[in-house]
Design an enzyme around this catalytic site. Structure first.
Site, mmCIF file in Angstrom:
data_model
loop_
_atom_site.group_PDB
_atom_site.id
_atom_site.type_symbol
_atom_site.label_atom_id
_atom_site.label_comp_id
_atom_site.label_asym_id
_atom_site.label_seq_id
_atom_site.Cartn_x
_atom_site.Cartn_y
_atom_site.Cartn_z
ATOM 1 N N GLU A 161 1.024 -0.688 0.188
ATOM 2 C CA GLU A 161 0.002 -0.073 0.048
ATOM 3 C C GLU A 161 0.650 1.170 -0.310
ATOM 4 O O GLU A 161 2.399 0.975 0.301
ATOM 5 C CB GLU A 161 -0.948 -0.056 1.589
ATOM 6 N N HIS A 181 -9.250 10.134 3.569
ATOM 7 C CA HIS A 181 -8.820 8.688 2.848
ATOM 8 C C HIS A 181 -8.462 9.495 1.233
ATOM 9 O O HIS A 181 -10.117 9.916 1.392
ATOM 10 C CB HIS A 181 -9.399 7.590 2.959
ATOM 11 N N ARG A 229 -1.290 9.080 2.174
ATOM 12 C CA ARG A 229 -2.816 9.260 1.409
ATOM 13 C C ARG A 229 -2.525 10.689 1.801
ATOM 14 O O ARG A 229 -3.312 11.567 1.083
ATOM 15 C CB ARG A 229 -3.129 8.814 2.968
ATOM 16 N N HIS A 281 -11.516 10.511 6.859
ATOM 17 C CA HIS A 281 -10.776 8.629 7.414
ATOM 18 C C HIS A 281 -10.667 8.374 8.999
ATOM 19 O O HIS A 281 -10.789 7.319 9.533
ATOM 20 C CB HIS A 281 -10.242 7.728 6.505
ATOM 21 N N ARG A 331 -0.835 8.557 9.830
ATOM 22 C CA ARG A 331 -0.142 7.773 9.650
ATOM 23 C C ARG A 331 -0.367 6.486 8.448
ATOM 24 O O ARG A 331 -1.206 7.360 6.730
ATOM 25 C CB ARG A 331 -1.999 7.526 10.341
#
Length: 540
Positions: A118, A240, A286, A347, A382
């Site tokens: 990811e 997100h 992100r 998110h 994060r």
């Protein structure tokens, strides 16, 4: 609704929240301890249940803890605490093995567990259960908790406030329980406990568009703040990049793993745009991807962008993303052929209640774990799939700490007063709650969103102060309901987010302001303390 029912319910440990963090802690406690686990709604709800992507951990020889630590620190924009990052990542393999031992059905490929990659990760290290990892983890742990004879599960129970010795005007302050609304009966019940754990998740519902469930209203953060605990880094709200854009698709996330397996972000005309923003393109962290999408949507005036993975084999897509494939198909989108319309959405709450390495807060007898807590792991942003890892690691650490505390100390049983409803009435104006809820979420989205300015933040601050006054007056005069409890908590957390954002005079990670577009040389956490916090007079 009537007053508190009878004698308080007594437990060794009260866990407020029933996601991955809360259930891990409950299952890790010794079986001779009595444990109550509260869920504000049904157990099959919440952020863990909805999590798709997976859990990040070093599980292959070609990966290393050092690489995972470096990826986390880079994503956190140099604000993560290295000691916290190192501790959590080194505990990763042990945590994953514990989940496997519990029976979590992670996806296998031949004789190995399948790992995906990811955004922000330098290796394939995301272990997953197809594209519904959270559901697999949560349902497994919930089944284990149901089988445990020492764990009592309460759904439809909404915590109102923590009970402390200070509130009862007793010496040696500590947390001794909580007042809880039973949503089914309408009664308020006191839960008395030797140790209390907040595992209530984050506060993404403060925003108009979110990937989270309706319950993500910052309850634990607000309760801890009112009880005297410090909070930190509340300005870092992760958006997100890819939520499904469809009028009927409420809060449905398109997992980052879709981009990890080759998904490309496209403009409405089919042009790919991420390489112009970052050399990592779709696999950038992100915050970068969300800002790029936000920029392109505003530049073009379009309602969404598109995520396309149709160039991969149809069988591969259906095998790896069965939940996403079926949900999109339900809305008339065949992701094996068509690009997916997506927008950014709130998110994850990277800040929270300040804790030590065992989950202990400023208040004796109170722990905070999972998204509710600020541990120092996430910094200013994060890294994908580190959240469930943090839940498991800190659930286990807090359980050890609580077990030791209960073995080494004696606890005085304190008489708890009944919940006083003698001076309140039933509300005949519930429309005020829904109106205030809608107003709060709209101005948070408009003024405290992906891109911020000082003027926008000041407008938000003015509005939240007025709302807090109105909500406090309403709370003082009418009987509590789950909607009122959540609105009160959400307004409290929104105030903390706004004040934290105003105080940060730089752009770093998830906090991007046009007035201070560069990062400051000095790296500092934003720490708010109730002891020096000035509420409007009518809110105190």
């Amino acid at each position: 609704m009537s007053s508190t029912q009878g004698t308080p319910l007594d437990y060794d440990v009260l866990v407020i929240g029933s996601g991955a963090a809360g259930l891990t802690l409950a299952l890790q406690l010794p079986s001779h301890l009595s444990v109550a686990v509260l869920s504000k709604a049904d157990f099959e709800s919440g952020s863990t249940w909805m999590a798709q992507g997976g859990i990040a951990a070093v599980l292959e020889p070609d990966d290393s803890a050092e690489d995972h630590i470096r990826d986390t620190l880079v994503a956190g924009a140099d604000l993560s605490r290295p000691e916290a990052v190192s501790h959590i990542i080194h505990e990763g393999p042990t945590s994953i093995q514990w989940l496997i031992d519990q029976g979590v059905p992670f996806t296998r490929e031949n004789d190995h567990y399948h790992l995906t990659k990811e955004g922000g990760h330098s290796h394939r290290r995301i272990i997953h259960a197809a594209d519904a990892t959270g559901r697999a983890v949560h349902s497994t742990l919930l089944q284990r908790a149901t089988e445990a004879t020492n764990i009592s599960l309460f759904d439809q129970h909404v915590a109102i406030d923590l009970i402390t010795r200070r509130k009862l005007r007793l010496p040696q302050n500590r947390c001794i329980g909580a007042y809880v609304l039973n949503s089914r009966s309408g009664h308020v019940q006191a839960f008395r406990a030797k140790q209390v754990v907040l595992a209530t998740g984050g506060a993404a519902k403060a925003y108009l568009y979110t990937s989270n469930s309706d319950g993500s209203t910052g309850d634990g953060i607000a309760m801890a703040w009112r009880a005297g605990c410090r909070v930190a880094n509340m300005e870092f709200n992760q958006f997100h990049p890819t939520c499904l854009y469809h009028p009927q698709a409420k809060s449905f996330l398109i997992s980052e793993a879709v981009r990890g397996e080759g998904g490309r972000l496209l403009l409405p005309d089919g042009t790919r745009f991420m390489p112009a923003f970052d050399e990592r393109a779709e696999l950038a962290p992100r915050d970068i991807v969300a800002r790029a999408i936000d920029h392109e949507m505003k530049r073009l005036g379009c309602d969404c962008v598109y995520l396309d993975i149709s160039h991969r084999p149809a069988g591969f897509i259906k095998e790896h993303f069965p939940t996403i494939y079926q949900r999109c198909l339900d809305y008339g989108i065949d992701i094996t052929r068509d690009p997916i319309p997506v927008v950014p959405a709130a998110h994850y709450t990277c800040g929270g209640v300040m804790t030590d390495s065992e989950g202990r807060t400023d208040l004796e007898g109170l722990y905070a774990i999972g998204e509710t807590a600020f541990t120092g792991l996430h910094g200013a942003n994060r890294l994908a799939s580190n959240s469930l890892l943090e839940c498991i690691v800190f659930g286990m650490a807090a359980a050890r700490s609580i077990s030791n505390a209960l073995e080494q100390s004696q606890f005085e049983t304190v008489e708890l007063p009944h919940w006083d409803e003698s001076l309140v009435t039933n509300s005949d104006e519930d429309v005020i709650i829904s109106h205030n809820w809608d107003e709060l979420r709209r101005f948070m989205w408009d003024y405290v969103g992906i891109v911020r300015t000082t003027k926008r933040l000041q407008r938000a601050q003015h509005r939240i102060e007025l709302l807090l006054q109105e909500i406090a007056e309403y709370y003082s005069n009418y009987r509590v309901s789950s909607d009122l409890i959540e609105l009160r908590n959400l307004a409290t957390v929104a105030e903390l987010i706004i004040r934290s954002a105003i105080s940060r005079k730089e752009s770093r990670g998830l906090h991007y302001t046009l007035d201070y577009p560069k990062a400051a040389q000095e790296r500092m956490d934003t720490v708010l303390s109730p002891l020096n916090f000035q509420w409007p007079d009518s809110v105190r």
